[in-house]
Design an enzyme around this catalytic site. Structure first.
Site, short mmCIF file in Angstrom:
data_model
loop_
_atom_site.label_atom_id
_atom_site.label_comp_id
_atom_site.label_asym_id
_atom_site.label_seq_id
_atom_site.Cartn_x
_atom_site.Cartn_y
_atom_site.Cartn_z
N HIS A 272 0.72 -1.32 -0.04
CA HIS A 272 -0.08 -0.03 0.03
C HIS A 272 0.92 1.35 -0.01
CE1 HIS A 272 -3.45 2.42 0.90
NE2 HIS A 272 -2.96 2.98 2.00
N PHE A 273 1.87 1.17 0.73
CA PHE A 273 2.81 2.37 0.67
C PHE A 273 4.06 1.89 -0.07
CE2 PHE A 273 0.45 2.61 4.75
CZ PHE A 273 0.27 4.22 4.78
#
Length: 303
Positions: A272-273
């Site tokens: 996600h990051f």
């Protein structure tokens, strides 16, 4: 590191500006006369999420990365005194760009930065030179299975608030947001989630994050109009998507190509990051995209 980068973390300046009576913290780097990229962070991060990216771009680009109210080093008024909604945070970004006298820029949008950035783009369309979308959803198919419990929260906040908020503010929840299903968990710095957990443990954060996530339902309701805006305005767009995201599916990345057939879409071996794990790859794509898009004079097209 891309071979052209010649700057370091020491080139970043850490500043504040007043917007609606609040001190808004921001990071700034790069020459002011260069093309500007405004970096909009997600949950539960802050402009700190761009610490590794900024030095890879700041030799040729002007980088601006604000913290929203309630996040990072910006003021965090109590939820009883400030409406924590995405529309309000987008208005703060509007005021932030006015306060810094920014006239034209690219937007980098990650997670919460998507709904904030797209609202801002709708209200300041003449300023937008292009978009970089990194794990920020604007299509229903981008919402993975875990969003069923979150939809239940929107339908009955009182019944589901405790369980949803626990997942959002716990240390384990912070870790999973970063590592996701990545086959390379050793690439992730645990400081990222322990620091986020510390920030989420500050007084008042429970109510701030509860109010803001309850308002997330307005983002889903806005997907159709955002998609129409993308089709009508056709901003140059680069989509960078961590394929190991536990929350947002890769279908959410591919969906942008329906509205923007000329968009570049890249699935990264990251979560996600994505900057946690693939910042060098991301920077290479971003530098090429900005170089090509910056060569096209003027704002986005409006036929």
């Amino acid at each position: 590191m891309p071979k052209h980068a010649t700057v370091s973390h020491a080139t970043t300046r850490y500043r504040t500006v007043e917007v609606e009576g609040l001190n808004i913290f921001y990071r700034e780097a790069g020459p002011a006369q260069a093309p500007t990229l405004m970096l909009l962070h997600g949950f539960p991060s802050s402009s700190r999420m761009f610490d590794t990216l900024i030095p890879l771009l700041a030799d040729q680009y002007h980088l601006i990365a604000p913290d929203y109210p309630g996040f990072g080093h910006s003021d965090a008024p109590a939820a009883t005194e400030f409406a924590y909604t995405f529309d309000h945070l987008a208005r703060i970004v509007d005021g932030f760009t006015d306060a810094l006298n920014l006239k034209g820029y690219f937007l980098y949008m990650q997670d919460y930065g998507g709904p904030i950035g797209l609202r801002h783009a709708q209200r300041r369309p003449e300023r937008i030179r292009g978009l970089i979308v990194q794990n920020a959803v604007a299509h229903e198919e981008g919402l993975g299975p875990m969003w069923e419990a979150r939809r239940a929260y929107w339908a009955d906040r009182e019944a589901h608030e405790a369980s949803v908020l626990s997942a959002f503010t716990s240390l384990e929840g912070a870790r999973i947001r970063h590592v996701g299903t990545s086959p390379h968990p050793d690439r992730y710095n645990p400081d990222t989630w322990t620091d986020e957990f510390a920030a989420l443990s500050r007084p008042g954060q429970d109510q701030i994050q509860s109010d803001l996530f309850y308002d997330y339902r307005t983002n889903v309701a806005s997907y159709g109009q955002w998609q129409a805006w993308l089709r009508d305005n056709r901003p140059p767009t680069l989509v960078l998507w961590g394929r190991h995201d536990p929350s947002f599916t890769v279908d959410g990345a591919r969906a942008y190509a329906r509205d923007l057939p000329d968009a570049e879409v890249h699935l990264l071996d990251a979560g996600h990051f994505a900057l946690d794990e693939a910042v060098d790859v991301a920077a290479t794509h971003i530098r090429r995209f900005l170089s090509n898009a910056s060569a096209v004079a003027g704002p986005i097209r409006r036929d």
